[in-house]
Design an enzyme around this catalytic site. Sequence first.
Site: not given
Length: 498
Positions: A149, A177, A281, A384
């Site tokens: 997403f 999403r 990320c 994370e």
Amino acid sequence: MKELTHYINGEHVKGTSGRFADVYNPAIGEVIAKTPLASADEMDIAVQHAAAAQPAWAAVNPQRRARVMMKMVDLLHRDMDKLAEALSKEHGKTLPDAKGDVIRGLEVVEYCIGAPQLLKGEYTDGAGPGIDMYSMKQALGVSAGVTPFNFPAMIPMWMFAPAIACGNAFILKPSERNPSVPIMLAELFEEAGLPKGILQIVNGDKESVDAIIVHPTIQSIGFVGSTPIAEYIYAGGCAAGKRVQCFGGAKNHAIIMPDADMDNVVDALIGAGYGAAGERCMAISVAVPVGEDTADRLIAALSPRVESLKIGPYTSGDDVDFGPVITSAAKNKINGLVESGIAQGATLAVDGRGFSLQGYEDGFFVGASLFDNVTTDMDIYKQEIFGPVLSVVRAKTYEEAIGHAMDHEYGNGTAIFTRDGDTARDFASRINVGMVGVNVPIPVPLAYHTFGGWKKSAFGDLNQHGPDAFKFYTRTKTVTSRWPSGTKEGAEFSIPTM
């Protein structure tokens, strides 16, 4: 309620499974559409169309395929505002950040214009008496991708642009999403001249992913998302004999040396730690200052900047630093991890809990938090967070600092801030992380290099975009050729040595 569709064989196709997922506007916390979740049968229909269209596309010479990429670049520039608006509405990121999402995908499309050069094989004249040898790079056939997403424009283009440039057909299963932008991109590609059936968008969930994994016609799978799902798809795809590249989670460290330019460091951490509400990320989520004085100066300079961050909806324009997170569940997870950091003994230097925006009380907004005195056994260090939370882990020495990054299970990205070339060179050489920044906070390589992490951040032998993409989406065939001269030589029973 708006009902979205799949995009199969150049047509908007309604879902037939009877299953749907809610699509939210995260800024207001309301459902704005429903997207269909495909069954295995629906996925199979898309694969059949892809398989039927692909041979003719592969037969188009690389130069003409490159012309489609050239036209696509023009169309992306033309529709930049439209794409960014749709992206921000479903994701929540600011309009400038949404445009950046599109641009970093566009750059890969630009790189794919070089397909004629990138797809050239090798040739040896006279490899043996009257024998020539050459290799060719040929398309795999039908490829598929599963994208997250947080970059609904960039990562799909990272996958399907090189796959298509190599002569493959591609089926994308985007995040349920925010599915609108991938369909818009498929429409633009067909406007650019791509034949129907070569790029198709099939919305779905685990059932669709499992259908991709086991479908015998699909030759390769790309994935970006969490590490557990990356491991699942990689194991399943490999077991099914497919070529697979999967990219998972991250916990990116920034090492701050005592000689670093602290103003540059703070600017870097603010953008890399809190941009896109931390839903990247490649976000820097751990800062590791070396020495107590460095740490004290960092916290003193960073805290007021974090406190002054402006949070709001994308409709506020450029006067917002970041927007909401993607879902209510994500908001609750982030706040829960902040609570765990306090409970486990970290110092909450800036408290983002309880943030509320007038007029947007139902939105999925999370305030910016800054932790000091974080240790490596805490959940906020190990996990994370994927939210606007930065952890400061104090290190006494350079060796201790790089040890934190090297010992962590993730190895996606890292950075060092220093004025010393020897230190920077040592860091870049020794660190066991796939992407390294030197005085650069988010070391995302440009399109003509490759993107990929190490350790539990990546599974597979080849990275995304750059030369690796053209290797991933093709297979090499080597031909040894001899035209008989008319002289009979007889059979040979030993291995040819020429």
